[in-house]
Design a protein around this motif. Sequence first.
Motif, PDB file in Angstrom:
ATOM      1  N   ALA A   1       7.278 -11.154  12.824  1.00  0.00           N
ATOM      2  CA  ALA A   1       7.107 -12.588  12.577  1.00  0.00           C
ATOM      3  C   ALA A   1       8.436 -13.312  12.745  1.00  0.00           C
ATOM      4  CB  ALA A   1       6.548 -12.812  11.176  1.00  0.00           C
ATOM      5  N   ASP A   2       9.501 -12.704  12.257  1.00  0.00           N
ATOM      6  CA  ASP A   2      10.820 -13.321  12.341  1.00  0.00           C
ATOM      7  C   ASP A   2      11.269 -13.491  13.795  1.00  0.00           C
ATOM      8  OD1 ASP A   2      13.333 -14.215  11.003  1.00  0.00           O
ATOM      9  OD2 ASP A   2      14.162 -12.462  12.028  1.00  0.00           O
ATOM     10  N   ARG A   3      10.881 -12.547  14.651  1.00  0.00           N
ATOM     11  CA  ARG A   3      11.282 -12.630  16.063  1.00  0.00           C
ATOM     12  C   ARG A   3      10.723 -13.865  16.752  1.00  0.00           C
ATOM     13  NH1 ARG A   3      10.965  -6.843  16.031  1.00  0.00           N
ATOM     14  NH2 ARG A   3       8.781  -6.868  16.664  1.00  0.00           N
ATOM     15  N   VAL A   4       9.612 -14.368  16.271  1.00  0.00           N
ATOM     16  CA  VAL A   4       9.047 -15.584  16.867  1.00  0.00           C
ATOM     17  C   VAL A   4       9.211 -16.778  15.930  1.00  0.00           C
ATOM     18  CG1 VAL A   4       7.457 -14.442  18.443  1.00  0.00           C
ATOM     19  CG2 VAL A   4       6.737 -14.878  16.091  1.00  0.00           C
ATOM     20  N   SER A   5      10.198 -16.655  15.040  1.00  0.00           N
ATOM     21  CA  SER A   5      10.615 -17.767  14.161  1.00  0.00           C
ATOM     22  C   SER A   5       9.525 -18.246  13.210  1.00  0.00           C
ATOM     23  CB  SER A   5      11.150 -18.942  15.004  1.00  0.00           C
ATOM     24  OG  SER A   5      12.239 -18.524  15.797  1.00  0.00           O
ATOM     25  N   ILE A   6       8.693 -17.310  12.750  1.00  0.00           N
ATOM     26  CA  ILE A   6       7.731 -17.635  11.696  1.00  0.00           C
ATOM     27  C   ILE A   6       8.334 -17.176  10.373  1.00  0.00           C
ATOM     28  CG2 ILE A   6       5.425 -17.236  10.753  1.00  0.00           C
ATOM     29  CD1 ILE A   6       4.432 -16.735  13.573  1.00  0.00           C
ATOM     30  N   PRO A   7       8.667 -18.109   9.471  1.00  0.00           N
ATOM     31  CA  PRO A   7       9.266 -17.704   8.197  1.00  0.00           C
ATOM     32  C   PRO A   7       8.273 -16.954   7.315  1.00  0.00           C
ATOM     33  CG  PRO A   7       8.815 -20.062   8.203  1.00  0.00           C
ATOM     34  CD  PRO A   7       8.515 -19.570   9.589  1.00  0.00           C
ATOM     35  N   VAL A   8       8.781 -15.951   6.613  1.00  0.00           N
ATOM     36  CA  VAL A   8       7.955 -15.150   5.718  1.00  0.00           C
ATOM     37  C   VAL A   8       8.479 -15.281   4.291  1.00  0.00           C
ATOM     38  CG1 VAL A   8       7.127 -12.834   5.159  1.00  0.00           C
ATOM     39  CG2 VAL A   8       7.409 -13.511   7.557  1.00  0.00           C
ATOM     40  N   ILE A   9       7.555 -15.522   3.367  1.00  0.00           N
ATOM     41  CA  ILE A   9       7.872 -15.584   1.942  1.00  0.00           C
ATOM     42  C   ILE A   9       7.322 -14.319   1.292  1.00  0.00           C
ATOM     43  CG2 ILE A   9       7.629 -16.890  -0.203  1.00  0.00           C
ATOM     44  CD1 ILE A   9       9.044 -18.433   2.054  1.00  0.00           C
ATOM     45  N   ALA A  10       8.181 -13.569   0.617  1.00  0.00           N
ATOM     46  CA  ALA A  10       7.735 -12.402  -0.146  1.00  0.00           C
ATOM     47  C   ALA A  10       7.429 -12.851  -1.567  1.00  0.00           C
ATOM     48  CB  ALA A  10       8.806 -11.319  -0.152  1.00  0.00           C
ATOM     49  N   ALA A  11       6.254 -12.497  -2.059  1.00  0.00           N
ATOM     50  CA  ALA A  11       5.826 -12.974  -3.369  1.00  0.00           C
ATOM     51  C   ALA A  11       5.516 -11.828  -4.317  1.00  0.00           C
ATOM     52  CB  ALA A  11       4.588 -13.863  -3.220  1.00  0.00           C
ATOM     53  N   ASP A  12       6.042 -11.907  -5.508  1.00  0.00           N
ATOM     54  CA  ASP A  12       5.852 -10.951  -6.597  1.00  0.00           C
ATOM     55  C   ASP A  12       6.581  -9.634  -6.360  1.00  0.00           C
ATOM     56  OD1 ASP A  12       4.481 -10.319  -9.225  1.00  0.00           O
ATOM     57  OD2 ASP A  12       3.693  -8.693  -7.999  1.00  0.00           O
ATOM     58  N   ARG A  13       6.642  -9.194  -5.109  1.00  0.00           N
ATOM     59  CA  ARG A  13       7.338  -7.966  -4.730  1.00  0.00           C
ATOM     60  C   ARG A  13       8.211  -8.249  -3.522  1.00  0.00           C
ATOM     61  NH1 ARG A  13       1.732  -4.399  -4.594  1.00  0.00           N
ATOM     62  NH2 ARG A  13       1.277  -4.487  -6.837  1.00  0.00           N
ATOM     63  N   GLY A  14       9.351  -7.586  -3.455  1.00  0.00           N
ATOM     64  CA  GLY A  14      10.256  -7.795  -2.340  1.00  0.00           C
ATOM     65  C   GLY A  14       9.878  -6.981  -1.122  1.00  0.00           C
ATOM     66  N   VAL A  15      10.560  -7.256  -0.009  1.00  0.00           N
ATOM     67  CA  VAL A  15      10.420  -6.486   1.223  1.00  0.00           C
ATOM     68  C   VAL A  15      11.756  -5.805   1.491  1.00  0.00           C
ATOM     69  CG1 VAL A  15      10.044  -6.591   3.716  1.00  0.00           C
ATOM     70  CG2 VAL A  15       8.686  -8.040   2.189  1.00  0.00           C
ATOM     71  N   ASN A  16      11.722  -4.511   1.724  1.00  0.00           N
ATOM     72  CA  ASN A  16      12.940  -3.752   2.011  1.00  0.00           C
ATOM     73  C   ASN A  16      13.130  -3.595   3.516  1.00  0.00           C
ATOM     74  OD1 ASN A  16      13.237  -3.350  -0.773  1.00  0.00           O
ATOM     75  ND2 ASN A  16      12.101  -1.412  -0.726  1.00  0.00           N
ATOM     76  N   GLY A  17      14.354  -3.799   3.981  1.00  0.00           N
ATOM     77  CA  GLY A  17      14.665  -3.532   5.379  1.00  0.00           C
ATOM     78  C   GLY A  17      14.291  -4.624   6.348  1.00  0.00           C
ATOM     79  N   ALA A  18      14.005  -5.819   5.851  1.00  0.00           N
ATOM     80  CA  ALA A  18      13.711  -6.955   6.724  1.00  0.00           C
ATOM     81  C   ALA A  18      14.114  -8.235   6.011  1.00  0.00           C
ATOM     82  CB  ALA A  18      12.227  -7.002   7.093  1.00  0.00           C
ATOM     83  N   GLU A  19      14.480  -9.224   6.805  1.00  0.00           N
ATOM     84  CA  GLU A  19      14.918 -10.507   6.253  1.00  0.00           C
ATOM     85  C   GLU A  19      13.714 -11.412   6.014  1.00  0.00           C
ATOM     86  OE1 GLU A  19      18.260 -13.000   5.131  1.00  0.00           O
ATOM     87  OE2 GLU A  19      18.148 -10.899   5.733  1.00  0.00           O
ATOM     88  N   VAL A  20      13.587 -11.933   4.805  1.00  0.00           N
ATOM     89  CA  VAL A  20      12.545 -12.915   4.507  1.00  0.00           C
ATOM     90  C   VAL A  20      13.219 -14.246   4.182  1.00  0.00           C
ATOM     91  CG1 VAL A  20      10.845 -11.231   3.698  1.00  0.00           C
ATOM     92  CG2 VAL A  20      12.445 -12.255   2.059  1.00  0.00           C
ATOM     93  N   ALA A  21      12.453 -15.321   4.343  1.00  0.00           N
ATOM     94  CA  ALA A  21      13.009 -16.648   4.059  1.00  0.00           C
ATOM     95  C   ALA A  21      13.274 -16.811   2.567  1.00  0.00           C
ATOM     96  CB  ALA A  21      12.044 -17.730   4.549  1.00  0.00           C
ATOM     97  N   GLN A  22      12.393 -16.226   1.760  1.00  0.00           N
ATOM     98  CA  GLN A  22      12.565 -16.308   0.307  1.00  0.00           C
ATOM     99  C   GLN A  22      11.764 -15.206  -0.368  1.00  0.00           C
ATOM    100  OE1 GLN A  22      10.698 -19.374  -2.662  1.00  0.00           O
ATOM    101  NE2 GLN A  22      12.656 -20.267  -2.040  1.00  0.00           N
ATOM    102  N   THR A  23      12.282 -14.713  -1.480  1.00  0.00           N
ATOM    103  CA  THR A  23      11.530 -13.838  -2.363  1.00  0.00           C
ATOM    104  C   THR A  23      11.314 -14.572  -3.676  1.00  0.00           C
ATOM    105  OG1 THR A  23      12.484 -11.827  -1.392  1.00  0.00           O
ATOM    106  CG2 THR A  23      11.478 -11.625  -3.575  1.00  0.00           C
ATOM    107  N   VAL A  24      10.060 -14.805  -4.014  1.00  0.00           N
ATOM    108  CA  VAL A  24       9.738 -15.449  -5.288  1.00  0.00           C
ATOM    109  C   VAL A  24       9.059 -14.399  -6.158  1.00  0.00           C
ATOM    110  CG1 VAL A  24       7.606 -16.407  -4.272  1.00  0.00           C
ATOM    111  CG2 VAL A  24       8.464 -17.298  -6.450  1.00  0.00           C
TER     112      VAL A  24
END
Length: 319
Positions: free
Chosen positions: A117-140
């Motif tokens: 998703a990031d490669r095509v500039s779609i921001p990703v929000i991680a919610a309640d749990r984080g994502v390891n090994g990838a950049e997200v726009a925000q972790t809430v």
Amino acid sequence: MRISATVLAAAALVAGLAGCGSSGSSGSGSSGGGSTGGAGVKLGMSVSTLNNPYFVQFRDGAQAAASRLGAALTVTDAQNDASQQVNQVQNFTSQSMKAIIINPVDSDAAAPAVKAADRVSIPVIAADRGVNGAEVAQTVASDNVAGGRFAAQELAKALNEKGKVVVLQGVPGTSASRDRGQGFTEGIKAYPGIQVVAQQPADFDRTKGLDVMTNLLQSHPDLNGVFAENDEMALGAIKALGAKAGQKVKVVGFDGTPDGLKAVAAGTMTATIAQQPKLLGQRAVEAAVKAANGETIPKTVAVPVKVATKANVSEFQTS
């Protein structure tokens, strides 16, 4: 179990070409886009499971926020299947969603889909749990480590700082299970009279909590306390304990679900670390809309946790 990087890359390449409309489960936006507000903004959200009251509340908060902002929100249920969730996020990418919210089944397995998703500039929000090994726009997320420490303190207090306890762990690989366990382990070290005699996964599931607790009682009949990393497992443990729950064996849960709070009020659960799932869902959608509009958002947002006991449970049940 994971989709290959090649497949995900291919999915990323068709993003923007698919352009097909999503059947939003929430949202009333009329015109497309614009840099202000959420009107017409297409959002995709993959929830780890909707077979858990906590995540139903999370979804409800997200849908309410999307309706308020005029965004079109499509919600999918990954049914605790990491590969299915990767497919869902891949589909959101190919559908040219303006932002994606992911509540990861597995914090590691989610990374390839987030990268696509990031490669095509779609921001990703991680919610309640984080994502390891990838950049997200925000972790809430809630402060799960702090919540684990609170749980240790409450259990120690209920046990007069001595006894044998077990830990029912959540889904292996999730940041929520890891962080809650870390906080509890750190917190319980302050009480040398308390011995953790077993730790076993029950996958955040009530039925599995019942089964695991039943087995643990066979090997540890002199048990004094239980920390369950969510209320569903705590409720399963309470059922296995029967008349011992809240009396001979103290149980502390995590989440503050309606059923969990009822158990606290009844005295079978000593305490639950209450999260605010509806607020988590709301914050995730608000961040997704801002990110979709190109606004700068903070990398992390922490939603406070609180300790619910019999003394104050009415505050949580009426809120």
